[in-house]
Design a protein around this motif. Structure first.
Motif, PDB file in Angstrom:
ATOM      1  N   ASP A  18       0.851  -1.187   0.000  1.00  0.00           N
ATOM      2  CA  ASP A  18       0.000   0.000   0.000  1.00  0.00           C
ATOM      3  C   ASP A  18       0.889   1.240   0.000  1.00  0.00           C
ATOM      4  N   PRO A  19       1.101   1.844  -1.186  1.00  0.00           N
ATOM      5  CA  PRO A  19       2.043   2.973  -1.264  1.00  0.00           C
ATOM      6  C   PRO A  19       1.631   4.159  -0.382  1.00  0.00           C
ATOM      7  N   TRP A  20       0.321   4.384  -0.227  1.00  0.00           N
ATOM      8  CA  TRP A  20      -0.111   5.534   0.563  1.00  0.00           C
ATOM      9  C   TRP A  20       0.206   5.324   2.051  1.00  0.00           C
ATOM     10  N   ASP A  21      -0.067   4.104   2.542  1.00  0.00           N
ATOM     11  CA  ASP A  21       0.305   3.784   3.920  1.00  0.00           C
ATOM     12  C   ASP A  21       1.810   3.921   4.114  1.00  0.00           C
ATOM     13  N   ALA A  22       2.566   3.481   3.111  1.00  0.00           N
ATOM     14  CA  ALA A  22       4.033   3.550   3.209  1.00  0.00           C
ATOM     15  C   ALA A  22       4.488   5.003   3.299  1.00  0.00           C
ATOM     16  N   LEU A  23       3.832   5.888   2.518  1.00  0.00           N
ATOM     17  CA  LEU A  23       4.191   7.308   2.561  1.00  0.00           C
ATOM     18  C   LEU A  23       3.885   7.910   3.929  1.00  0.00           C
ATOM     19  N   LEU A  24       2.716   7.599   4.472  1.00  0.00           N
ATOM     20  CA  LEU A  24       2.351   8.135   5.789  1.00  0.00           C
ATOM     21  C   LEU A  24       3.301   7.603   6.863  1.00  0.00           C
ATOM     22  N   ALA A  25       3.695   6.318   6.739  1.00  0.00           N
ATOM     23  CA  ALA A  25       4.642   5.742   7.700  1.00  0.00           C
ATOM     24  C   ALA A  25       5.993   6.449   7.605  1.00  0.00           C
ATOM     25  N   LEU A  26       6.371   6.820   6.379  1.00  0.00           N
ATOM     26  CA  LEU A  26       7.630   7.549   6.192  1.00  0.00           C
ATOM     27  C   LEU A  26       7.577   8.915   6.882  1.00  0.00           C
ATOM     28  N   LEU A  27       6.438   9.596   6.767  1.00  0.00           N
ATOM     29  CA  LEU A  27       6.297  10.909   7.409  1.00  0.00           C
ATOM     30  C   LEU A  27       6.352  10.767   8.937  1.00  0.00           C
ATOM     31  N   ASP A  28       5.746   9.690   9.466  1.00  0.00           N
ATOM     32  CA  ASP A  28       5.845   9.431  10.910  1.00  0.00           C
ATOM     33  C   ASP A  28       7.307   9.267  11.321  1.00  0.00           C
ATOM     34  N   GLU A  29       8.043   8.514  10.486  1.00  0.00           N
ATOM     35  CA  GLU A  29       9.458   8.263  10.781  1.00  0.00           C
ATOM     36  C   GLU A  29      10.259   9.572  10.773  1.00  0.00           C
ATOM     37  N   VAL A  30       9.912  10.480   9.843  1.00  0.00           N
ATOM     38  CA  VAL A  30      10.573  11.800   9.798  1.00  0.00           C
ATOM     39  C   VAL A  30      10.358  12.529  11.126  1.00  0.00           C
ATOM     40  N   CYS A  31       9.114  12.512  11.627  1.00  0.00           N
ATOM     41  CA  CYS A  31       8.811  13.194  12.891  1.00  0.00           C
ATOM     42  C   CYS A  31       9.559  12.540  14.053  1.00  0.00           C
ATOM     43  N   ARG A  32       9.660  11.202  14.014  1.00  0.00           N
ATOM     44  CA  ARG A  32      10.377  10.499  15.075  1.00  0.00           C
ATOM     45  C   ARG A  32      11.856  10.904  15.050  1.00  0.00           C
ATOM     46  N   LEU A  33      12.466  10.919  13.861  1.00  0.00           N
ATOM     47  CA  LEU A  33      13.879  11.297  13.747  1.00  0.00           C
ATOM     48  C   LEU A  33      14.091  12.742  14.185  1.00  0.00           C
ATOM     49  N   ALA A  34      13.188  13.647  13.762  1.00  0.00           N
ATOM     50  CA  ALA A  34      13.350  15.068  14.105  1.00  0.00           C
ATOM     51  C   ALA A  34      13.201  15.289  15.604  1.00  0.00           C
ATOM     52  N   SER A  35      12.509  14.364  16.303  1.00  0.00           N
ATOM     53  CA  SER A  35      12.333  14.478  17.758  1.00  0.00           C
ATOM     54  C   SER A  35      13.510  13.893  18.527  1.00  0.00           C
ATOM     55  N   ASP A  36      14.335  13.123  17.837  1.00  0.00           N
ATOM     56  CA  ASP A  36      15.482  12.500  18.491  1.00  0.00           C
ATOM     57  C   ASP A  36      16.647  13.485  18.446  1.00  0.00           C
ATOM     58  N   PRO A  37      17.065  14.027  19.601  1.00  0.00           N
ATOM     59  CA  PRO A  37      18.090  15.077  19.584  1.00  0.00           C
ATOM     60  C   PRO A  37      19.357  14.655  18.840  1.00  0.00           C
ATOM     61  N   ALA A  38      19.745  13.359  18.961  1.00  0.00           N
ATOM     62  CA  ALA A  38      20.976  12.912  18.291  1.00  0.00           C
ATOM     63  C   ALA A  38      20.797  12.945  16.772  1.00  0.00           C
ATOM     64  N   ALA A  39      19.663  12.412  16.298  1.00  0.00           N
ATOM     65  CA  ALA A  39      19.417  12.365  14.849  1.00  0.00           C
ATOM     66  C   ALA A  39      19.218  13.769  14.287  1.00  0.00           C
ATOM     67  N   ALA A  40      18.435  14.607  14.993  1.00  0.00           N
ATOM     68  CA  ALA A  40      18.188  15.967  14.507  1.00  0.00           C
ATOM     69  C   ALA A  40      19.486  16.777  14.540  1.00  0.00           C
ATOM     70  N   GLY A  41      20.251  16.623  15.620  1.00  0.00           N
ATOM     71  CA  GLY A  41      21.527  17.343  15.755  1.00  0.00           C
ATOM     72  C   GLY A  41      22.478  16.982  14.628  1.00  0.00           C
ATOM     73  N   LEU A  42      22.545  15.677  14.294  1.00  0.00           N
ATOM     74  CA  LEU A  42      23.439  15.247  13.219  1.00  0.00           C
ATOM     75  C   LEU A  42      22.972  15.818  11.874  1.00  0.00           C
ATOM     76  N   ALA A  43      21.665  15.737  11.610  1.00  0.00           N
ATOM     77  CA  ALA A  43      21.134  16.229  10.333  1.00  0.00           C
ATOM     78  C   ALA A  43      21.420  17.721  10.175  1.00  0.00           C
ATOM     79  N   LEU A  44      21.207  18.493  11.248  1.00  0.00           N
ATOM     80  CA  LEU A  44      21.415  19.944  11.165  1.00  0.00           C
ATOM     81  C   LEU A  44      22.903  20.273  11.045  1.00  0.00           C
ATOM     82  N   GLU A  45      23.756  19.518  11.752  1.00  0.00           N
ATOM     83  CA  GLU A  45      25.199  19.757  11.658  1.00  0.00           C
ATOM     84  C   GLU A  45      25.706  19.445  10.254  1.00  0.00           C
TER      85      GLU A  45
END
Lengths: 199, 199
Positions: free
Chosen positions: A82-109
């Motif tokens: 289900d491509p639409w479910d997969a897309l929504l799951a990807l967006l959830d994962e983005v929010c999870r990563l952005a909430s993780d200080p280590a992952a967000a800190g690395l991405a911004l650095e």
């Protein structure tokens, strides 16, 4: 078959990259010394140079590993039932990563470094292209299943979804009150609205 | 009334800030020397220290001036006769700025610096709050005129518009093929779709 020596070597390289990610995210690339990375990996100072010629090579290896992980994760989504479910799951994962200080800190650095380091910039740009290509594939699959109907081309849709993903990470940096995890359902709705542009 | 001396002093301070913006955008803050700023402003080296105690103070003055400009521009929009037209004009202006290498370079350099300089970070965060407050006022005006009808609160709408604006600048950095000016009408449509989330 890998020898015990080769396996140990690969494990130590991985440990150094894990340690470097934490150091770069927490104190920044410039302020990190190779001795800090060794200490964080539980190795004696100088050991790093058996694996990487320089701190800059550690940085590029971190960027490459990060890009490979993203490519693997997003690549798997393209084959989801289900491509639409997969897309929504990807967006959830983005929010999870952005909430993780280590992952967000690395991405911004890494984004910050790209602004003054062409090697980092070219690698991030290649990773971004792979990410958008995978998003475009996912959108094309959604068009085939009838779940996506938009005036935007799949490439434009992928570009603007990528802009939203960038925007989530930028919000984390710009606004201490922005709680990416709490914004998960809003991001789903905003992305849905963006792709429902049929007018 | 300002004396001729005071006027000359203010003009030179402005010239130094203009020159610093160009230097920071083109070669980055770290690689810029105060002598470079003086040369770009057509002054002899060292002259800068009659106006600013250090290069870091020049940086903070650049950030403050940038924030004041944005606050003034966006503040004026809040009193526009047609809030929806004002919002679309603001999005056009974002695309114009993101297409200007000097403006985009400065914005990206300041975001990068904020990641390792708390003074810059606090100033950018204050500027961002002012920008979102002005966007929220504009959206509230649009709700009153019936031009905006969305399930999002005006604060959420402002947050996600800000994320889109961040996303446009991030696209410029991440994707050499992204032409912000050419994407103007798409940004208008994406923002409209985002705010038309009534479902």
């Amino acid at each position: 078959m890998r020898t015990v020596d080769e396996e140990q070597r690969a494990a130590r390289r991985t440990a150094l990259l894990d340690a470097a990610e934490v150091c770069f995210a927490e104190r920044g690339y410039d302020a990190t010394r190779t001795a800090d990375i060794c200490a964080a990996a539980g190795m004696s100072a100088g050991n790093l140079f058996h694996y990487f010629p320089s701190k800059h090579d550690v940085l590029l290896a971190v960027v490459d590993r990060d890009a490979e992980r993203t490519a693997t994760e997003v690549g798997e989504l393209a084959h989801a039932d289900d491509p639409w479910d997969a897309l929504l799951a990807l967006l959830d994962e983005v929010c999870r990563l952005a909430s993780d200080p280590a992952a967000a800190g690395l991405a911004l650095e890494l984004s910050a470094l790209a602004h003054r380091d062409e090697d980092v910039q070219h690698r991030l740009q290649a990773g971004d292209r792979a990410f958008r290509d995978a998003l475009a594939e996912l959108l094309a699959a959604g068009v085939r299943t009838g779940q996506v109907a938009t005036r935007l081309s799949v490439e434009e849709g992928a570009t603007w979804l990528a802009a939203l993903v960038d925007g989530v990470f930028a919000r984390v940096a710009a606004d201490p009150g922005f709680d990416a995890l709490a914004q998960r359902s809003t991001l789903r709705r905003v992305a849905t609205a963006l792709l429902a542009d049929e007018s």
